[in-house]
Design a protein around this motif. Structure first.
Motif, PDB file in Angstrom:
ATOM      1  N   LEU A 111       0.845  -1.186   0.000  1.00  0.00           N
ATOM      2  CA  LEU A 111       0.000   0.000   0.000  1.00  0.00           C
ATOM      3  C   LEU A 111       0.885   1.243   0.000  1.00  0.00           C
ATOM      4  CD1 LEU A 111      -2.679  -1.121   2.607  1.00  0.00           C
ATOM      5  CD2 LEU A 111      -2.839  -1.208   0.107  1.00  0.00           C
ATOM      6  N   LYS A 112       0.369   2.314  -0.609  1.00  0.00           N
ATOM      7  CA  LYS A 112       1.120   3.569  -0.703  1.00  0.00           C
ATOM      8  C   LYS A 112       0.500   4.637   0.193  1.00  0.00           C
ATOM      9  CE  LYS A 112       2.450   3.329  -5.591  1.00  0.00           C
ATOM     10  NZ  LYS A 112       2.222   4.066  -6.845  1.00  0.00           N
ATOM     11  N   GLY A 113       1.324   5.615   0.521  1.00  0.00           N
ATOM     12  CA  GLY A 113       0.845   6.797   1.231  1.00  0.00           C
ATOM     13  C   GLY A 113       0.198   6.468   2.561  1.00  0.00           C
ATOM     14  N   LEU A 114      -0.865   7.202   2.858  1.00  0.00           N
ATOM     15  CA  LEU A 114      -1.564   7.008   4.131  1.00  0.00           C
ATOM     16  C   LEU A 114      -2.228   5.649   4.244  1.00  0.00           C
ATOM     17  CD1 LEU A 114      -3.161  10.542   4.669  1.00  0.00           C
ATOM     18  CD2 LEU A 114      -1.199   9.537   5.841  1.00  0.00           C
ATOM     19  N   LEU A 115      -2.473   4.999   3.121  1.00  0.00           N
ATOM     20  CA  LEU A 115      -3.073   3.663   3.167  1.00  0.00           C
ATOM     21  C   LEU A 115      -2.177   2.661   3.893  1.00  0.00           C
ATOM     22  CD1 LEU A 115      -4.702   3.258  -0.350  1.00  0.00           C
ATOM     23  CD2 LEU A 115      -5.842   3.507   1.842  1.00  0.00           C
ATOM     24  N   LYS A 116      -0.884   2.947   3.968  1.00  0.00           N
ATOM     25  CA  LYS A 116       0.029   2.048   4.689  1.00  0.00           C
ATOM     26  C   LYS A 116      -0.417   1.838   6.130  1.00  0.00           C
ATOM     27  CE  LYS A 116       4.283   2.839   2.131  1.00  0.00           C
ATOM     28  NZ  LYS A 116       5.670   3.272   2.213  1.00  0.00           N
ATOM     29  N   LEU A 117      -1.119   2.818   6.688  1.00  0.00           N
ATOM     30  CA  LEU A 117      -1.604   2.698   8.058  1.00  0.00           C
ATOM     31  C   LEU A 117      -2.612   1.561   8.209  1.00  0.00           C
ATOM     32  CD1 LEU A 117      -2.060   6.489   8.881  1.00  0.00           C
ATOM     33  CD2 LEU A 117      -0.168   4.988   9.576  1.00  0.00           C
ATOM     34  N   ALA A 118      -3.286   1.231   7.118  1.00  0.00           N
ATOM     35  CA  ALA A 118      -4.291   0.169   7.137  1.00  0.00           C
ATOM     36  C   ALA A 118      -3.690  -1.200   6.826  1.00  0.00           C
ATOM     37  CB  ALA A 118      -5.400   0.490   6.136  1.00  0.00           C
ATOM     38  N   ASP A 119      -2.390  -1.283   6.691  1.00  0.00           N
ATOM     39  CA  ASP A 119      -1.742  -2.524   6.267  1.00  0.00           C
ATOM     40  C   ASP A 119      -2.099  -3.738   7.121  1.00  0.00           C
ATOM     41  OD1 ASP A 119      -0.108  -3.764   4.302  1.00  0.00           O
ATOM     42  OD2 ASP A 119       1.504  -3.899   5.780  1.00  0.00           O
ATOM     43  N   PRO A 120      -2.120  -3.643   8.456  1.00  0.00           N
ATOM     44  CA  PRO A 120      -2.471  -4.840   9.247  1.00  0.00           C
ATOM     45  C   PRO A 120      -3.873  -5.370   8.931  1.00  0.00           C
ATOM     46  CG  PRO A 120      -1.414  -3.210  10.644  1.00  0.00           C
ATOM     47  CD  PRO A 120      -1.678  -2.543   9.319  1.00  0.00           C
ATOM     48  N   LEU A 121      -4.850  -4.482   8.810  1.00  0.00           N
ATOM     49  CA  LEU A 121      -6.208  -4.923   8.477  1.00  0.00           C
ATOM     50  C   LEU A 121      -6.291  -5.435   7.044  1.00  0.00           C
ATOM     51  CD1 LEU A 121      -8.341  -2.146  10.189  1.00  0.00           C
ATOM     52  CD2 LEU A 121      -8.042  -4.520  10.910  1.00  0.00           C
ATOM     53  N   PHE A 122      -5.611  -4.750   6.148  1.00  0.00           N
ATOM     54  CA  PHE A 122      -5.602  -5.164   4.749  1.00  0.00           C
ATOM     55  C   PHE A 122      -4.974  -6.548   4.619  1.00  0.00           C
ATOM     56  CE2 PHE A 122      -3.635  -5.413   0.549  1.00  0.00           C
ATOM     57  CZ  PHE A 122      -4.761  -5.248  -0.250  1.00  0.00           C
ATOM     58  N   SER A 123      -3.912  -6.798   5.367  1.00  0.00           N
ATOM     59  CA  SER A 123      -3.243  -8.099   5.316  1.00  0.00           C
ATOM     60  C   SER A 123      -4.188  -9.228   5.715  1.00  0.00           C
ATOM     61  CB  SER A 123      -2.008  -8.103   6.217  1.00  0.00           C
ATOM     62  OG  SER A 123      -1.017  -7.246   5.695  1.00  0.00           O
ATOM     63  N   LEU A 124      -5.016  -8.998   6.724  1.00  0.00           N
ATOM     64  CA  LEU A 124      -5.991 -10.013   7.134  1.00  0.00           C
ATOM     65  C   LEU A 124      -7.008 -10.280   6.034  1.00  0.00           C
ATOM     66  CD1 LEU A 124      -6.672  -8.946  10.839  1.00  0.00           C
ATOM     67  CD2 LEU A 124      -5.425 -10.968  10.043  1.00  0.00           C
ATOM     68  N   ALA A 125      -7.518  -9.228   5.436  1.00  0.00           N
ATOM     69  CA  ALA A 125      -8.495  -9.385   4.344  1.00  0.00           C
ATOM     70  C   ALA A 125      -7.854 -10.074   3.146  1.00  0.00           C
ATOM     71  CB  ALA A 125      -9.060  -8.026   3.945  1.00  0.00           C
ATOM     72  N   PHE A 126      -6.597  -9.760   2.884  1.00  0.00           N
ATOM     73  CA  PHE A 126      -5.891 -10.339   1.752  1.00  0.00           C
ATOM     74  C   PHE A 126      -5.727 -11.849   1.918  1.00  0.00           C
ATOM     75  CE2 PHE A 126      -1.830 -10.619  -0.876  1.00  0.00           C
ATOM     76  CZ  PHE A 126      -2.498 -10.528  -2.086  1.00  0.00           C
ATOM     77  N   GLN A 127      -5.602 -12.316   3.159  1.00  0.00           N
ATOM     78  CA  GLN A 127      -5.506 -13.758   3.412  1.00  0.00           C
ATOM     79  C   GLN A 127      -6.788 -14.472   2.975  1.00  0.00           C
ATOM     80  OE1 GLN A 127      -2.570 -15.321   4.454  1.00  0.00           O
ATOM     81  NE2 GLN A 127      -1.881 -13.240   4.032  1.00  0.00           N
ATOM     82  N   ARG A 128      -7.942 -13.882   3.245  1.00  0.00           N
ATOM     83  CA  ARG A 128      -9.221 -14.486   2.834  1.00  0.00           C
ATOM     84  C   ARG A 128      -9.337 -14.527   1.319  1.00  0.00           C
ATOM     85  NH1 ARG A 128     -12.001 -11.093   6.800  1.00  0.00           N
ATOM     86  NH2 ARG A 128     -12.880 -10.062   4.997  1.00  0.00           N
TER      87      ARG A 128
END
Length: 152
Positions: A111-128
C-alpha cells in the motif's frame, strides 16, 4: 506489505502449466475475485504482455493494468501492477515433480501513502482473498490440461 503464498500440484507438464498460468488472461478462470482479464498488448505469454484485469473488491470493480516483467519459460513468471494507491507483484514458479508440476504462487501488495496505516487490516483481508484464489487454482489444476496454449 500484504503477502500470500500458495502451492498447488498438478499432473500437467511443467510447460503446459507454465503456458496456461503465464498467460494472465486465464486468471479469471480460477480466481473468483477476478471478473475479467484481457491482453491489451503483446502476445501472451511474453515479457511484452500487458493485461487489463478487473478485480472485484467490496462490491466495486477496479481495473488493474498488469505487465509481465520477468519470464523464464518454464520456470518463473513475474507480473506487476501499480496504481496511485498500491503496487501488486505476482510471482509464479514451476517445478517438475516427475509426475507433474508444483506451482508456487506468491502475491505481494504494497500500500502507498496514508493507506500504509491500514496494512495490518488489509493483510488479514488479503488472506481471505488468497484462500479463495488458492482453492480455485487447485481445482482448475486438478482438471484437464488445456488442449492448446493461448486463448482467443
Amino acid at each position: 506489505m500484504a503477502t500470500y503464498t500458495a502451492t498447488a500440484k498438478t499432473s500437467w507438464s511443467r510447460e503446459q502449466t507454465f503456458d496456461y498460468l503465464a498467460d494472465f488472461r486465464t486468471v479469471s478462470d480460477w480466481d473468483p475475485g477476478i471478473l475479467r482479464s484481457v491482453c491489451k498488448s503483446g502476445t501472451p505469454p511474453s515479457e511484452d504482455s500487458r493485461y487489463d484485469v478487473d478485480v472485484e473488491t467490496l462490491g466495486r470493480t477496479t481495473t488493474f493494468e498488469y505487465e509481465t516483467i520477468e519470464l523464464q519459460r518454464p520456470e518463473r513468471v513475474v507480473l506487476r501492477a501499480e496504481t496511485g494507491s498500491l503496487i501488486s507483484v505476482d510471482t509464479m514458479t514451476f517445478v517438475d515433480t516427475g509426475s507433474g508440476t508444483e506451482v508456487t504462487y506468491n502475491a505481494e501488495i504494497t500500500l502507498k501513502g496514508l493507506l500504509k496505516l491500514a496494512d495490518p487490516l488489509f493483510s488479514l483481508a488479503f488472506q481471505r482473498v488468497g484462500d479463495k484464489a488458492k482453492s480455485g487454482l487447485r481445482e482448475r489444476l486438478a482438471g484437464p490440461a488445456p488442449v492448446a496454449a493461448g486463448r482467443a
